[in-house]
Each structure stands twice: as structure tokens, then as C-alpha cells.
Design a protein around this motif. Structure first.
Motif, PDB file in Angstrom:
ATOM      1  N   MET A 191       5.558  -8.877  -1.478  1.00  0.00           N
ATOM      2  CA  MET A 191       4.943  -7.614  -1.892  1.00  0.00           C
ATOM      3  C   MET A 191       5.581  -7.110  -3.169  1.00  0.00           C
ATOM      4  N   GLN A 192       4.799  -6.310  -3.913  1.00  0.00           N
ATOM      5  CA  GLN A 192       5.360  -5.560  -5.035  1.00  0.00           C
ATOM      6  C   GLN A 192       5.046  -4.083  -4.806  1.00  0.00           C
ATOM      7  N   CYS A 193       3.825  -3.654  -5.101  1.00  0.00           N
ATOM      8  CA  CYS A 193       3.506  -2.238  -4.844  1.00  0.00           C
ATOM      9  C   CYS A 193       3.355  -1.989  -3.352  1.00  0.00           C
ATOM     10  N   GLY A 194       3.025  -3.030  -2.602  1.00  0.00           N
ATOM     11  CA  GLY A 194       2.920  -2.904  -1.152  1.00  0.00           C
ATOM     12  C   GLY A 194       1.559  -2.455  -0.657  1.00  0.00           C
ATOM     13  N   MET A 195       0.632  -2.201  -1.578  1.00  0.00           N
ATOM     14  CA  MET A 195      -0.679  -1.694  -1.156  1.00  0.00           C
ATOM     15  C   MET A 195      -1.421  -2.691  -0.264  1.00  0.00           C
ATOM     16  N   CYS A 196      -1.348  -3.960  -0.605  1.00  0.00           N
ATOM     17  CA  CYS A 196      -2.084  -4.964   0.167  1.00  0.00           C
ATOM     18  C   CYS A 196      -1.302  -5.449   1.373  1.00  0.00           C
ATOM     19  N   CYS A 222      -4.625  -9.316  -3.522  1.00  0.00           N
ATOM     20  CA  CYS A 222      -3.411  -8.679  -4.018  1.00  0.00           C
ATOM     21  C   CYS A 222      -3.548  -8.536  -5.521  1.00  0.00           C
ATOM     22  N   ARG A 223      -3.261  -7.333  -5.998  1.00  0.00           N
ATOM     23  CA  ARG A 223      -3.389  -7.085  -7.438  1.00  0.00           C
ATOM     24  C   ARG A 223      -2.058  -7.252  -8.164  1.00  0.00           C
ATOM     25  N   CYS A 224      -0.991  -7.507  -7.419  1.00  0.00           N
ATOM     26  CA  CYS A 224       0.339  -7.499  -8.041  1.00  0.00           C
ATOM     27  C   CYS A 224       1.056  -8.842  -8.073  1.00  0.00           C
ATOM     28  N   THR A 225       1.266  -9.410  -6.896  1.00  0.00           N
ATOM     29  CA  THR A 225       2.332 -10.397  -6.781  1.00  0.00           C
ATOM     30  C   THR A 225       1.937 -11.795  -7.221  1.00  0.00           C
TER      31      THR A 225
END
Ligand code: FES
Ligand code: FES
Length: 149
Positions: free
Chosen positions: A93-98, A130-133
Motif C-alpha cells: 500500500m501507499q495511500c491505502g485507499m485501495c 490501485c492508483r499508487c503502488t
């Protein structure tokens, strides 16, 4: 309308509007681990378990949960600390939203295909965006969780 269902192992009896969505009901009950982003069933962020099936709670009418057994990320991670450990250890995770939706999907995958190969994991998790990782770390986390005792 009245809805009675099992939620993370406890009994819930609530009154909801007939057009209420499960994601809103859950968040209104304080279970804010379940997120909503797209709101149209495309991203998997709002995934919860109804029975043994992962569903998009942003499309699922709360009334349809009547008599069901519903699990959110809060309940599943209490039940399965190895699920969180795998995501932390593999930096899934990065932002953790997903992450809540991905963890719920991973739990469902372990229930349905505990020996899933990499391609099967990819296919099963393909609805969880996922939009981040990037997906390599998420894939590694899910594989580690499948291999956990
Ligand atoms: S918020 Fe439900 S699928 Fe995207
Ligand atoms: S960690 Fe940010 S969307 Fe996946």
C-alpha cells in the motif's frame, strides 16, 4: 425497511431507505475501512464479503444484505492478522485507499483458491484497482498471505 444481518460476526438490525447502498450503511455504522471512490463498480475499493463472495458495496443495496453474513476489512483483519502482516511486509500500500478492498478480495481468494498460481491471483484481483503502488507489491502481499499458515 428493516434489515437484519450478521456483520463481522455480530448481529445488526437497522432501518434503511429502500435505495440505501451497503457502503453507506457500513460507513454510517462506523466501519469506515470500506471506502468509496468510483461509485460505479469499477475500482473494487468498496469490496466487502457477502457470504463468501466479494461484492462492490457501492452497487449493493443495503436491503439485499438482509439475512446475509457480511464481513468488512475490520472484521477480516481481526480474524486474520496474517492478512495485514503480508501487506505490511510486502509494502502492498501507499495511500491505502485501495488496501481494504484488496485485503477483502485476498481473503476471498484464499477461501476459494488457496493454492492459486500467480496468474490466477492476477485474474481474481483484477477488479481491485490501485492508483499508487503498482501491482507487483500487492501481488507479492497476496501470494505471501496465501502461503501463510
Ligand atoms: S467504489 Fe465501489 S467499485 Fe469503486
Ligand atoms: S495504495 Fe493508493 S490506491 Fe492503492
Amino acid at each position: 425497511m428493516k434489515v437484519s444481518f450478521r456483520l463481522n460476526g455480530g448481529q445488526v438490525d437497522v432501518d434503511v431507505r429502500s435505495d440505501a447502498l451497503l457502503v453507506d450503511l457500513l460507513r454510517g455504522l462506523g466501519l469506515t475501512g470500506t471506502k468509496e471512490t468510483c461509485g460505479v463498480g469499477s475500482c473494487g475499493v468498496c469490496t466487502v464479503l457477502v457470504g463468501s463472495d466479494p461484492v462492490s458495496s457501492c452497487l449493493y443495496l443495503a436491503g439485499c444484505a438482509d439475512s446475509a453474513d457480511v464481513w468488512t476489512v475490520e472484521g477480516l483483519t481481526d480474524l486474520e492478522p496474517a492478512l495485514v502482516d503480508a501487506f505490511v511486509q510486502h509494502e502492498g500500500m501507499q495511500c491505502g485507499m485501495c488496501t481494504p478492498g484488496a485485503e477483502v478480495a485476498a481473503y476471498a481468494l484464499r477461501g476459494q483458491m488457496p493454492s492459486a498460481e500467480t496468474d490466477e491471483v492476477r485474474t481474481f484481483m483484477s477488479g481491485n484497482l490501485c492508483r499508487c503502488t503498482g501491482y507487483a507489491s500487492i501481488l507479492a502481499a497476496v501470494k505471501a498471505y496465501l502461503d501463510a499458515p
